[in-house]
Design a protein around this motif. Structure first.
Motif, PDB file in Angstrom:
ATOM      1  N   ALA A  39      16.682 -19.268  -1.590  1.00 37.19           N
ATOM      2  CA  ALA A  39      15.352 -19.585  -1.065  1.00 37.19           C
ATOM      3  C   ALA A  39      14.929 -18.584   0.005  1.00 37.19           C
ATOM      4  CB  ALA A  39      15.335 -20.999  -0.495  1.00 37.19           C
ATOM      5  N   VAL A  40      15.829 -18.258   0.913  1.00 36.95           N
ATOM      6  CA  VAL A  40      15.513 -17.297   1.975  1.00 36.95           C
ATOM      7  C   VAL A  40      15.225 -15.929   1.373  1.00 36.95           C
ATOM      8  CG1 VAL A  40      16.490 -16.061   3.957  1.00 36.95           C
ATOM      9  CG2 VAL A  40      16.777 -18.529   3.757  1.00 36.95           C
ATOM     10  N   GLY A  41      16.016 -15.513   0.408  1.00 40.85           N
ATOM     11  CA  GLY A  41      15.799 -14.226  -0.246  1.00 40.85           C
ATOM     12  C   GLY A  41      14.478 -14.179  -0.986  1.00 40.85           C
ATOM     13  N   ALA A  42      14.135 -15.265  -1.673  1.00 39.47           N
ATOM     14  CA  ALA A  42      12.880 -15.307  -2.421  1.00 39.47           C
ATOM     15  C   ALA A  42      11.685 -15.176  -1.486  1.00 39.47           C
ATOM     16  CB  ALA A  42      12.791 -16.602  -3.224  1.00 39.47           C
ATOM     17  N   TYR A  43      11.697 -15.920  -0.394  1.00 41.72           N
ATOM     18  CA  TYR A  43      10.566 -15.848   0.537  1.00 41.72           C
ATOM     19  C   TYR A  43      10.553 -14.531   1.314  1.00 41.72           C
ATOM     20  CZ  TYR A  43       9.254 -20.590  -0.538  1.00 41.72           C
ATOM     21  OH  TYR A  43       8.835 -21.707  -1.195  1.00 41.72           O
ATOM     22  N   ALA A  44      11.721 -13.982   1.612  1.00 43.10           N
ATOM     23  CA  ALA A  44      11.774 -12.692   2.306  1.00 43.10           C
ATOM     24  C   ALA A  44      11.213 -11.587   1.413  1.00 43.10           C
ATOM     25  CB  ALA A  44      13.203 -12.379   2.725  1.00 43.10           C
ATOM     26  N   LEU A  45      11.584 -11.608   0.140  1.00 37.42           N
ATOM     27  CA  LEU A  45      11.052 -10.601  -0.772  1.00 37.42           C
ATOM     28  C   LEU A  45       9.560 -10.784  -1.014  1.00 37.42           C
ATOM     29  CD1 LEU A  45      13.881 -10.110  -3.410  1.00 37.42           C
ATOM     30  CD2 LEU A  45      13.138  -8.551  -1.626  1.00 37.42           C
ATOM     31  N   THR A  46       9.093 -12.018  -0.982  1.00 35.30           N
ATOM     32  CA  THR A  46       7.657 -12.248  -1.115  1.00 35.30           C
ATOM     33  C   THR A  46       6.909 -11.644   0.071  1.00 35.30           C
ATOM     34  OG1 THR A  46       8.045 -14.285  -2.354  1.00 35.30           O
ATOM     35  CG2 THR A  46       5.881 -14.019  -1.365  1.00 35.30           C
ATOM     36  N   GLY A  47       7.423 -11.856   1.259  1.00 39.75           N
ATOM     37  CA  GLY A  47       6.817 -11.263   2.455  1.00 39.75           C
ATOM     38  C   GLY A  47       6.888  -9.747   2.438  1.00 39.75           C
ATOM     39  N   LEU A  48       8.018  -9.201   1.987  1.00 40.49           N
ATOM     40  CA  LEU A  48       8.155  -7.754   1.895  1.00 40.49           C
ATOM     41  C   LEU A  48       7.164  -7.177   0.889  1.00 40.49           C
ATOM     42  CD1 LEU A  48       9.677  -5.162   2.645  1.00 40.49           C
ATOM     43  CD2 LEU A  48      11.264  -5.696   0.773  1.00 40.49           C
ATOM     44  N   SER A  49       6.981  -7.867  -0.215  1.00 34.68           N
ATOM     45  CA  SER A  49       6.021  -7.417  -1.223  1.00 34.68           C
ATOM     46  C   SER A  49       4.598  -7.409  -0.663  1.00 34.68           C
ATOM     47  CB  SER A  49       6.098  -8.315  -2.453  1.00 34.68           C
ATOM     48  OG  SER A  49       5.121  -7.971  -3.384  1.00 34.68           O
ATOM     49  N   ALA A  50       4.246  -8.428   0.086  1.00 39.62           N
ATOM     50  CA  ALA A  50       2.917  -8.472   0.706  1.00 39.62           C
ATOM     51  C   ALA A  50       2.748  -7.333   1.709  1.00 39.62           C
ATOM     52  CB  ALA A  50       2.701  -9.815   1.384  1.00 39.62           C
ATOM     53  N   ALA A  51       3.781  -7.048   2.481  1.00 38.01           N
ATOM     54  CA  ALA A  51       3.707  -5.958   3.451  1.00 38.01           C
ATOM     55  C   ALA A  51       3.576  -4.607   2.752  1.00 38.01           C
ATOM     56  CB  ALA A  51       4.935  -5.969   4.352  1.00 38.01           C
ATOM     57  N   LEU A  52       4.306  -4.416   1.660  1.00 41.22           N
ATOM     58  CA  LEU A  52       4.197  -3.172   0.898  1.00 41.22           C
ATOM     59  C   LEU A  52       2.800  -3.003   0.308  1.00 41.22           C
ATOM     60  CD1 LEU A  52       7.614  -3.152  -1.002  1.00 41.22           C
ATOM     61  CD2 LEU A  52       6.922  -1.638   0.854  1.00 41.22           C
ATOM     62  N   LEU A  53       2.253  -4.077  -0.212  1.00 39.03           N
ATOM     63  CA  LEU A  53       0.912  -4.023  -0.776  1.00 39.03           C
ATOM     64  C   LEU A  53      -0.125  -3.712   0.303  1.00 39.03           C
ATOM     65  CD1 LEU A  53      -0.863  -4.378  -3.257  1.00 39.03           C
ATOM     66  CD2 LEU A  53      -1.008  -6.800  -2.709  1.00 39.03           C
ATOM     67  N   TYR A  54       0.004  -4.348   1.454  1.00 39.04           N
ATOM     68  CA  TYR A  54      -0.912  -4.086   2.567  1.00 39.04           C
ATOM     69  C   TYR A  54      -0.830  -2.622   2.994  1.00 39.04           C
ATOM     70  CZ  TYR A  54      -2.872  -4.048   7.238  1.00 39.04           C
ATOM     71  OH  TYR A  54      -3.587  -3.726   8.355  1.00 39.04           O
ATOM     72  N   HIS A  55       0.384  -2.109   3.119  1.00 35.63           N
ATOM     73  CA  HIS A  55       0.541  -0.725   3.534  1.00 35.63           C
ATOM     74  C   HIS A  55      -0.036   0.225   2.488  1.00 35.63           C
ATOM     75  CE1 HIS A  55       2.112   2.479   5.976  1.00 35.63           C
ATOM     76  NE2 HIS A  55       2.630   3.034   4.900  1.00 35.63           N
ATOM     77  N   GLY A  56       0.104  -0.106   1.215  1.00 31.34           N
ATOM     78  CA  GLY A  56      -0.492   0.706   0.166  1.00 31.34           C
ATOM     79  C   GLY A  56      -2.000   0.740   0.264  1.00 31.34           C
ATOM     80  N   VAL A  57      -2.615  -0.385   0.586  1.00 30.85           N
ATOM     81  CA  VAL A  57      -4.078  -0.432   0.753  1.00 30.85           C
ATOM     82  C   VAL A  57      -4.494   0.397   1.961  1.00 30.85           C
ATOM     83  CG1 VAL A  57      -5.999  -1.967   1.310  1.00 30.85           C
ATOM     84  CG2 VAL A  57      -4.352  -2.620  -0.440  1.00 30.85           C
ATOM     85  N   VAL A  58      -3.728   0.342   3.039  1.00 32.10           N
ATOM     86  CA  VAL A  58      -4.041   1.127   4.234  1.00 32.10           C
ATOM     87  C   VAL A  58      -3.924   2.619   3.931  1.00 32.10           C
ATOM     88  CG1 VAL A  58      -3.239   1.686   6.569  1.00 32.10           C
ATOM     89  CG2 VAL A  58      -3.468  -0.685   5.865  1.00 32.10           C
ATOM     90  N   VAL A  59      -2.876   3.009   3.198  1.00 35.35           N
ATOM     91  CA  VAL A  59      -2.711   4.417   2.833  1.00 35.35           C
ATOM     92  C   VAL A  59      -3.873   4.872   1.947  1.00 35.35           C
ATOM     93  CG1 VAL A  59      -1.283   5.999   1.474  1.00 35.35           C
ATOM     94  CG2 VAL A  59      -0.217   4.467   3.104  1.00 35.35           C
ATOM     95  N   ALA A  60      -4.271   4.033   1.003  1.00 37.68           N
ATOM     96  CA  ALA A  60      -5.395   4.380   0.132  1.00 37.68           C
ATOM     97  C   ALA A  60      -6.687   4.522   0.925  1.00 37.68           C
ATOM     98  CB  ALA A  60      -5.559   3.325  -0.960  1.00 37.68           C
TER      99      ALA A  60
END
Length: 115
Positions: A39-60
């Motif tokens: 459960a902790v891994g699933a939610y941590a990876l979900t948060g990491l995915s959101a952060a990666l997506l946000y950073h990709g939008v900022v870079v774009a």
């Protein structure tokens, strides 16, 4: 879109897919595994995915701003008027809205109470 933007978006998609797989394992469809680490891994990876997506939008956005170049300037050196700043003039900050294409400076009079 440059290579850096694509890498951030693909990274977010891969991490999101792994997080989705872990969430699937936790669901009734995946066998309803009840491990806390899962459960902790699933939610941590979900948060990491959101952060990666946000950073990709900022870079774009930075790439798009960089490709646009500097803002055009008029003969005085000030940024040129682009026609989008009409809603609140700098000299009169009490403009509330537009009525028939003209700014409404004062709020319309309203009755104090209704009978």
């Amino acid at each position: 879109m440059t290579r850096a933007t694509i890498i951030w978006f693909v990274g977010a998609a891969v991490v999101g897919a792994v997080a989705g797989g872990l969430h699937l394992l936790r669901s009734d469809i995946g066998g309803a595994h009840t491990g806390v680490l899962l459960a902790v891994g699933a939610y941590a990876l979900t948060g990491l995915s959101a952060a990666l997506l946000y950073h990709g939008v900022v870079v774009a956005a930075r790439e798009q701003d960089g490709a646009a170049g500097p803002a055009p300037r008029d003969e005085t050196g000030d940024p040129a008027y682009d026609g989008t700043s009409d809603s609140v003039p700098a000299d009169n900050p009490t403009v509330y809205t537009f009525r028939r294409g003209k700014p409404v400076v004062d709020r319309s009079r309203r009755p104090a109470g209704r009978d």
